[in-house]
Design an enzyme around this catalytic site. Sequence first.
Site, PDB file in Angstrom:
ATOM      1  N   TYR A   1      41.506  30.303  36.247  1.00 20.18           N
ATOM      2  CA  TYR A   1      41.649  29.164  37.165  1.00 20.18           C
ATOM      3  C   TYR A   1      42.853  28.290  36.809  1.00 20.18           C
ATOM      4  O   TYR A   1      43.332  27.516  37.624  1.00 20.18           O
ATOM      5  CB  TYR A   1      40.385  28.295  37.177  1.00 20.18           C
TER       6      TYR A   1
ATOM      7  N   LYS B   1      34.132  41.340  30.228  1.00 26.11           N
ATOM      8  CA  LYS B   1      34.448  42.590  30.944  1.00 26.11           C
ATOM      9  C   LYS B   1      35.400  43.350  30.030  1.00 26.11           C
ATOM     10  O   LYS B   1      36.523  43.711  30.405  1.00 26.11           O
ATOM     11  CB  LYS B   1      35.081  42.233  32.304  1.00 26.11           C
TER      12      LYS B   1
ATOM     13  N   ASP C   1      29.113  42.483  35.219  1.00 22.35           N
ATOM     14  CA  ASP C   1      28.403  43.085  36.354  1.00 22.35           C
ATOM     15  C   ASP C   1      26.938  43.327  35.996  1.00 22.35           C
ATOM     16  O   ASP C   1      26.028  43.037  36.782  1.00 22.35           O
ATOM     17  CB  ASP C   1      29.083  44.382  36.818  1.00 22.35           C
TER      18      ASP C   1
ATOM     19  N   ASP D   1      31.427  30.310  36.536  1.00 28.82           N
ATOM     20  CA  ASP D   1      31.319  29.641  37.829  1.00 28.82           C
ATOM     21  C   ASP D   1      30.308  30.396  38.696  1.00 28.82           C
ATOM     22  O   ASP D   1      29.381  29.817  39.285  1.00 28.82           O
ATOM     23  CB  ASP D   1      32.715  29.656  38.483  1.00 28.82           C
TER      24      ASP D   1
ATOM     25  N   ASP E   1      26.001  29.429  39.246  1.00 31.32           N
ATOM     26  CA  ASP E   1      25.480  29.146  40.590  1.00 31.32           C
ATOM     27  C   ASP E   1      24.339  30.098  40.946  1.00 31.32           C
ATOM     28  O   ASP E   1      23.340  29.692  41.558  1.00 31.32           O
ATOM     29  CB  ASP E   1      26.585  29.244  41.644  1.00 31.32           C
TER      30      ASP E   1
END
Length: 367
Positions: free
Chosen positions: A142, A197, A229, A253, A257
């Site tokens: 980000y 990952k 994943d 993020d 959520d």
Amino acid sequence: MTQNVLILPGDGIGPEIVTEAVKVLETAKQKFNLDIELDNALVGGSAYDEFGTPLPEVTMQKAEKADAILLGAVGGPKWDELEDRDLRPEKGLLGLRSGLELFGNLRPAILYPQLADASSLKPEVVSGLDILIVRELTGGIYFGKPRGIRTIEGGPKDGEREGYNTYVYSESEIRRIAKVAFESAQKRGKKLCSVDKANVLEVTVLWREIMNEVAKDYPDVELSHMYVDNAAMQLVRAPKQFDVMVTGNMFGDILSDAAAMLTGSIGMLPSASLDKNNKGMYEPCHGSAPDIAGQGIANPLATILSAAMMLRYSLNESAAADAIEKAVSDVLDQGLRTADIYSDGMSKVSTAEMGAAVVAALENLSA
Ligand code: NAD
């Protein structure tokens, strides 16, 4: 030594829910002899109305001086029309986060058994869920540079535009979020799952390496690793297997959520953002809910639970934090519900009634 707490009510339902959280804090202060002092300041739209900026200097100065900050929420349609984006309420929040270097975001997802029906998952899968997601908040893809949209020159794609971002974490950035995560795990079930990952991304190969290195300083915490994943899958398949999860900004993020939604009730979820000394800003996960502002029906429990997190993580008063969380569970046992978590057979209460019930439950607990 007296610890200073800055209260930032903000906009919309912010002042209504923060008023109740402050009553609960004052009760905890009396009951546990806490040496804390509360101060107030404006941020967001209310600060813009008074000072012409969403983050006035006086607020920033108080925030820098404080040991911890309790925030309601900011924003609302009244300020959406402001042309200068730097004057919008959200900028006040972002300014506080970056100005105070709050890089460690703690988002618990707790589903009280009393509210198990609110989840989209089967009650037996999710009832009693209590996990904590630790998300790195100020780095990763980000914020990485270079970034942008450019026109390709030459080759078969000549003239086509491409977007690009940079996923980068330095060792020190990984180490400091690892420390927050291991220390959080020590305060809970002592299990930490690091999500990456590493089968595809070099950044997260380094992430995994540093996590293993930091783990040596925390032999009482059991560290495991999981690809993102699989973590997403496991969160909806069997979320109760986790205690604390730590991950970078983007994965965090998304996963936080998803975890929040497992609980089905946004009015119940607290959060914390910490700096390297565990100074933090505490706030509910939800926004300023302009659609119900001023009606006295907002759920104050996320903010009350944020105050409990503040006592635990920044002020080192875990007995008081435990007591507030127990008091919240007790009022749910009594069948009290604000409109957002109401179901048949329960007693519907207002914001102030919910706050008063938590205060009473806290007073009734044996210290
Ligand atoms: P929201 O979280 O404010 O509201 C979403 C829905 O949930 C609404 O129907 C609202 O009534 C309900 N809700 C939220 N909190 C509740 C509570 N405590 N009790 C009962 N119901 C509750 O999100 P939104 O509508 O997308 O945003 C509204 C404003 O809040 C916007 O200006 C947005 O920018 C701002 N916002 C601020 C923050 C923050 O301050 N951290 C976070 C998100 C959104």
